[in-house]
Motif scaffolding. Sequence first.
Motif, PDB file in Angstrom:
ATOM      1  N   GLY A 332      -4.289  36.398 -31.158  1.00 20.23           N
ATOM      2  CA  GLY A 332      -5.379  35.490 -31.146  1.00 20.23           C
ATOM      3  C   GLY A 332      -5.332  34.257 -29.910  1.00 20.23           C
ATOM      4  O   GLY A 332      -5.944  33.216 -30.221  1.00 20.23           O
ATOM      5  N   GLU A 333      -4.829  34.697 -28.743  1.00 20.01           N
ATOM      6  CA  GLU A 333      -4.854  33.691 -27.663  1.00 20.01           C
ATOM      7  C   GLU A 333      -6.230  33.519 -26.977  1.00 20.01           C
ATOM      8  O   GLU A 333      -6.139  32.829 -25.969  1.00 20.01           O
ATOM      9  CB  GLU A 333      -3.604  33.787 -26.811  1.00 20.01           C
ATOM     10  N   ASP A 334      -7.248  34.048 -27.456  1.00 13.60           N
ATOM     11  CA  ASP A 334      -8.215  34.037 -26.793  1.00 13.60           C
ATOM     12  C   ASP A 334      -8.947  32.675 -26.638  1.00 13.60           C
ATOM     13  O   ASP A 334      -9.584  32.407 -25.839  1.00 13.60           O
ATOM     14  CB  ASP A 334      -9.551  35.066 -27.344  1.00 13.60           C
ATOM     15  N   VAL A 335      -8.707  31.711 -27.479  1.00 12.36           N
ATOM     16  CA  VAL A 335      -9.078  30.499 -27.479  1.00 12.36           C
ATOM     17  C   VAL A 335      -8.295  29.719 -26.209  1.00 12.36           C
ATOM     18  O   VAL A 335      -8.713  28.621 -25.571  1.00 12.36           O
ATOM     19  CB  VAL A 335      -8.996  29.686 -29.036  1.00 12.36           C
ATOM     20  N   ARG A 336      -6.959  29.574 -26.648  1.00 10.80           N
ATOM     21  CA  ARG A 336      -6.023  29.025 -25.754  1.00 10.80           C
ATOM     22  C   ARG A 336      -6.376  29.413 -24.280  1.00 10.80           C
ATOM     23  O   ARG A 336      -6.368  28.574 -23.192  1.00 10.80           O
ATOM     24  CB  ARG A 336      -4.584  29.123 -26.139  1.00 10.80           C
ATOM     25  N   TYR A 337      -6.641  30.760 -23.986  1.00  6.86           N
ATOM     26  CA  TYR A 337      -6.820  31.246 -22.851  1.00  6.86           C
ATOM     27  C   TYR A 337      -8.122  31.928 -22.605  1.00  6.86           C
ATOM     28  O   TYR A 337      -8.337  33.129 -22.938  1.00  6.86           O
ATOM     29  CB  TYR A 337      -5.561  32.056 -22.497  1.00  6.86           C
ATOM     30  N   PRO A 338      -9.148  31.043 -22.645  1.00  8.91           N
ATOM     31  CA  PRO A 338     -10.477  31.408 -22.279  1.00  8.91           C
ATOM     32  C   PRO A 338     -10.368  32.736 -21.316  1.00  8.91           C
ATOM     33  O   PRO A 338     -10.104  32.524 -20.189  1.00  8.91           O
ATOM     34  CB  PRO A 338     -11.351  30.462 -21.809  1.00  8.91           C
ATOM     35  N   GLU A 339     -11.053  33.911 -21.511  1.00  8.54           N
ATOM     36  CA  GLU A 339     -10.707  34.896 -20.461  1.00  8.54           C
ATOM     37  C   GLU A 339     -11.357  34.812 -19.003  1.00  8.54           C
ATOM     38  O   GLU A 339     -10.639  35.106 -18.091  1.00  8.54           O
ATOM     39  CB  GLU A 339     -11.555  36.334 -20.947  1.00  8.54           C
ATOM     40  N   ARG A 340     -12.656  34.155 -19.062  1.00  5.13           N
ATOM     41  CA  ARG A 340     -13.252  33.842 -17.697  1.00  5.13           C
ATOM     42  C   ARG A 340     -12.284  32.886 -16.868  1.00  5.13           C
ATOM     43  O   ARG A 340     -12.555  32.635 -15.701  1.00  5.13           O
ATOM     44  CB  ARG A 340     -14.672  33.461 -17.607  1.00  5.13           C
ATOM     45  N   GLU A 341     -11.547  32.039 -17.369  1.00  4.75           N
ATOM     46  CA  GLU A 341     -10.884  31.119 -16.729  1.00  4.75           C
ATOM     47  C   GLU A 341      -9.417  31.358 -16.592  1.00  4.75           C
ATOM     48  O   GLU A 341      -8.602  30.403 -16.229  1.00  4.75           O
ATOM     49  CB  GLU A 341     -10.967  29.853 -17.697  1.00  4.75           C
ATOM     50  N   THR A 342      -8.835  32.561 -16.810  1.00  5.05           N
ATOM     51  CA  THR A 342      -7.464  32.820 -16.822  1.00  5.05           C
ATOM     52  C   THR A 342      -7.233  34.039 -16.039  1.00  5.05           C
ATOM     53  O   THR A 342      -8.035  35.025 -16.149  1.00  5.05           O
ATOM     54  CB  THR A 342      -7.083  32.991 -18.401  1.00  5.05           C
TER      55      THR A 342
END
Length: 637
Positions: A332-342
């Motif tokens: 569930g790391e999609d919140v800690r690491y937003p895809e467009r910013e990672t």
Amino acid sequence: MTVSAGPTGLAHMERFDLLPRLRHGVRVQYEGSIDKKGFNADWDWWLYKERDEWVLFDVDGPGCVYNFVQHRYPDSEEPTFRFYFDGEKEPRFEIRHSEFGSKAPFLAPLADAYLGPEDGGRGPIRVVRSFVPMPYERSCRITSDIRLKAAAKGDGGWGHVVYHAYAELEAAGEPPLRTFTGEEDYGRLLEMWRGVGSDPKPVQGGEQTAERRHLKLAPGDSVTVFEQSGAGSVSAIEACPSEAGSGWLSDIWVRMAWDGHERPDVYCPAGVFFANELGLNPVGVLSHGRRQNGSGYCYFPMPYWRSAVVELQNRGDADIMFDAWDTTFLPGEDVRYPERETGYFRTSDYYGATASPGRDSMIGKIEGTGHLVAGHVTAFTRRPGVISCEGDVRVHIDGNWTPQVESDGSESWVCYGWGFPTPPEQNPSSAYDGQPDNPWSMVRLCAGDFYPFRQELAFGIESGEFNNQYIRHSGILFYYGVDRPGMVLTDELDIGDPASEGIHEYRATGDLGTYGLESAYEDGTNRFLKNTGREIEGRSAFSVSVRPDNAGVRLRRRSDQISGRQRANVYVDGQRVTERSWYFADRNPYRRWLEDEFDIPASYTSGKSDLRIELEYVQDGETRSWNEFHYWVFSIL
């Protein structure tokens, strides 16, 4: 909760878990004792003398010094280094050569000293180094009270600074930049750096571990050790071989693919994955390495959003067994690491042991957008007893012909000295393994001073003093990145060409006329370029095209660096860019071509398709004009 990328200074280095976040408006730069003729006389280090001080480093605009290194004979006169910030007349901080590692905040292991051996009469030599982050809001200058030179034994002038330059003082969504005081609390960072071999990331709840016990891989076998669907992040990989030998380091290959990518994101021998390609002695840095008991660890965070697969392949001719191979992950790391910013955790293509006679060995070339966080280079010569470490590292970023990062010898890139005569050696940011002469293998973690790129990054290393030796190099680059470019070329102006000047409505006041130059860059090649440019002692102005959806604009200039301290104020549509002047303090009267860059923040350019750029020459030091030969205009995406 979305976590800020924290792009600068102490806050960034304390948050190892934020390494995957893509940073915007950041460039990496180098200043150091590079032989201006392109050979191996790297010993003199200064830019200019001011009153009774020798200036080693001088930059304008917001930024952060992340790595300071200086080599010196212990019996030579001891320098005192002074750090000036934001135009101060008095130094904010002073430190003697002998105080690194013991004077706060330059405390071990963030700062320390390496003392080399006698080495056949060449040594001993002391290398002092600091990884203490020193941010500044407006400018930074570092000086020495004595001239740093090494033309004779007893002197010592080698050294360098690696730093970040920021387009803006305060980027949206980021904590404000504050100038280094020397009173910062480095306790948490020091504790993290003392824990090499344990996970440097903050403790997180909800982690799970995929355990593989008593794992056997026959020759040709491929085994999946971790597979997940959905979003998550691998936070740690631990490998415990069943036998103490090092054969598994070369025979086992690690293959990782995130989000169903057909081309693996990571594919390399376990030896480079765990910072031990030679495997002669266990070494390790904060991020990855091998412990004294032979186990391997890797703590780079590795986010994914749809799937993850980690495989092991046995490419050797014998069975390989592991007591354990553990993969720790956080779902569930999609919140800690937003895809467009990672960025994805990736490696360059593994560069197998190859000689490149007469030219740099290209350890890796990366395309897209991201930042390099570690590099690994190994070298072999034809026979023992050959000093093989003198080759400079050169890193070219986004097609710039001037290296953005260099080193005065390969050993200096990892902040050691005297050709790796005392392996194994390690500190939390760099390490090396090998024999006293060769082969040798070095690894450098760039956790603070990561190398951002927006189109490409090319990492090369010389073979010998000026590519005059036969050396087989191997190695790999570790980075976070995505395939899409982060900027595009939208215009260019060829100064001295009437058609190009006309199209761009070029005008100049105080124009001293055109002149031609044929010279080379500091790129280690004998590639000579002939071009025509102008000298300006007043102002030059020109119109350029950019993308309206730009997130800022980067100007790149080809110039003649025969004299140092070139400075100009930059205006966009009549508004002065107040974050910095365009300033370059160094010079090179031999390899005179320079490509330097100036980032214009989006507040001056957003929504516009055309810009009127004006450059106002500012006299500084020895210069009497601003010279310009070619401009490239990049729209940042």
